[in-house]
Design a protein around this motif. Sequence first.
Motif, PDB file in Angstrom:
ATOM      1  N   LEU A  30       0.814  -1.216   0.000  1.00 25.26           N
ATOM      2  CA  LEU A  30       0.000   0.000   0.000  1.00 25.26           C
ATOM      3  C   LEU A  30       0.850   1.270   0.000  1.00 25.26           C
ATOM      4  O   LEU A  30       0.586   2.186  -0.795  1.00 25.26           O
ATOM      5  N   HIS A 137      -1.633   6.244   9.763  1.00 26.84           N
ATOM      6  CA  HIS A 137      -2.389   5.031   9.451  1.00 26.84           C
ATOM      7  C   HIS A 137      -1.813   3.879  10.271  1.00 26.84           C
ATOM      8  O   HIS A 137      -0.702   3.413  10.025  1.00 26.84           O
ATOM      9  N   THR A 167      -6.579   0.246  10.900  1.00 24.14           N
ATOM     10  CA  THR A 167      -7.041  -0.846  10.047  1.00 24.14           C
ATOM     11  C   THR A 167      -7.054  -2.159  10.817  1.00 24.14           C
ATOM     12  O   THR A 167      -6.070  -2.515  11.469  1.00 24.14           O
ATOM     13  N   THR A 221     -10.842   1.147   9.220  1.00 28.79           N
ATOM     14  CA  THR A 221     -11.025   0.380   7.995  1.00 28.79           C
ATOM     15  C   THR A 221     -10.743  -1.081   8.291  1.00 28.79           C
ATOM     16  O   THR A 221     -10.065  -1.422   9.256  1.00 28.79           O
ATOM     17  N   SER A 474      -7.471  -0.241  -4.748  1.00 32.12           N
ATOM     18  CA  SER A 474      -7.545  -0.150  -3.292  1.00 32.12           C
ATOM     19  C   SER A 474      -6.833   1.105  -2.782  1.00 32.12           C
ATOM     20  O   SER A 474      -7.353   1.836  -1.929  1.00 32.12           O
ATOM     21  N   TYR A 478      -8.139   4.350  -0.470  1.00 28.19           N
ATOM     22  CA  TYR A 478      -7.480   4.878   0.729  1.00 28.19           C
ATOM     23  C   TYR A 478      -7.117   6.347   0.555  1.00 28.19           C
ATOM     24  O   TYR A 478      -7.308   7.166   1.454  1.00 28.19           O
ATOM     25  N   ASN A 479      -6.595   6.689  -0.623  1.00 26.32           N
ATOM     26  CA  ASN A 479      -6.185   8.063  -0.886  1.00 26.32           C
ATOM     27  C   ASN A 479      -7.373   9.019  -0.808  1.00 26.32           C
ATOM     28  O   ASN A 479      -7.271  10.123  -0.262  1.00 26.32           O
ATOM     29  N   TYR A 482      -8.212   9.531   2.834  1.00 26.79           N
ATOM     30  CA  TYR A 482      -7.283  10.493   3.448  1.00 26.79           C
ATOM     31  C   TYR A 482      -7.699  11.927   3.114  1.00 26.79           C
ATOM     32  O   TYR A 482      -7.677  12.809   3.977  1.00 26.79           O
TER      33      TYR A 482
END
Length: 488
Positions: A30, A137, A167, A221, A474, A478-479, A482
Amino acid sequence: MSERKKIAFIGSECHPFVKTGGLGDVMYALPRSLVNMDCDVRVILPRYACIPQKYQQQMVWSGSFPMDLGETRRNFHVGVLEYEQDGVIYDFIDNAEMFSGSKPYTDLVADIPKFCYFSKAALAVLNYLDWIPDVIHCHDWQAGPVPVMLRTLFHNTPISRAKTVLTIHNLRFQGIYNIDTIRYWTGLPWWTYRYDGMGYGQRGEDANMFKGGLSYADRITTVSQTYAKEIQTWEYGETLDGHLRYHRGKLRGIVNGIDVDMWNPATDPAVPHHYDAGNAVEAKRQNKLDLQGELGLRQDEGQFVIGLISRLTDQKGLDLFNAIIPQLMDEGTQIVVLGTGEHQYEESFRAYARQYPGRFAACILYDEQLAHRIYAAADALLVPSRFEPCGLTQLNAMRYGTVPIVRETGGLKDTVAPYNPETNEGNGFTFVQYDAGLLLDAINRAKQMYFEERGRWDEMVARDMNKDVSWENSAKQYNEMYDELIGG
């Protein structure tokens, strides 16, 4: 041009330095994908003594400082070493007292102090480096204290402006211990142990490090949409289902991807005969013959070869598989098992290998290169899990044109579409209820198609290989999350 978004990852393992499961893969893949989206990413990890020397020797010393910890009334050394690869900066926290073991995890008694120290040191290191992220994160219970510490112990420091994401990779492990011990090692204020925070147990007598992080994080998440729903139920919630239902407004599922450069049958150095979707049928036949020779199986390209690559534990549905092996072992079927774990399964699979020589291979070890060869040679891969937050083996299998046979749970349900014989659509075979008979039925449906409708089987192999299982989609999700956090 606007300043690049800064994301700090905090977790307990990361490929290639140290890895015990899917968390290590995510912590590797990631961040690399986010760098390709023009994010500025740092990954903070413990400097375990068990990290291979070839990586240790390339780490560059960034400095050190003393740090008080909890109610210990002493200062602990925090060293920082830096390593850069593919645009990602890795900061390793050095403390021989905490990270000297031969493996990353030992037992809860030793791991509680280790990861309380790590959580505080990770935040302190970001302040020390004067690298203030927009988003921190965190991953699994080992980094669970980070959101709690950020809002309490660090609330008057530069890093306090960062938003936090936590997460859930596997909710089964939570970091639960008595409050006195957790307070001793964290120094967190008494009110963080209330039941809406870390408080846990029928009388709130314990502290739960994961639960505290879930309470204080800005977003939660987990690694598939289905698992995000499942963990809000009694069956899958590991006693935190009510807590997660309460926080469902900040919970979302984003399915994992895999590193398609590392997992690429066209270039994989572990695979003897390279291939893509265009020549998979012939190349997989050759790889099958090679694997059969390597593992002492009868060399016959017409065999239906079933692979199972897994930790050998109940969670992975091995009680179901173990129960039906005698019914699978006909003259046209071979089985290859790779993995280590619970003694009962290791011994049972060894016994089956003795009972069915030339037809059953029990590889009771961890061998990454052999795993690649099994993916390239097997016709089907079995993932009959009791629960599976995301699962990566079914994604690896599809990338290598190996048809997945899975139970519809968690990420398995989100990534494997069951085959529909009427429309000739789907990319695997599935079963719903946790039942050995249903698993046997799914395998038999796959075998029937392989032997009686080979053209359709080969089409499914090509569909699997053409499916996008990369991290790109994916990472984009996530981006976007954010951006929502920073904008909010």
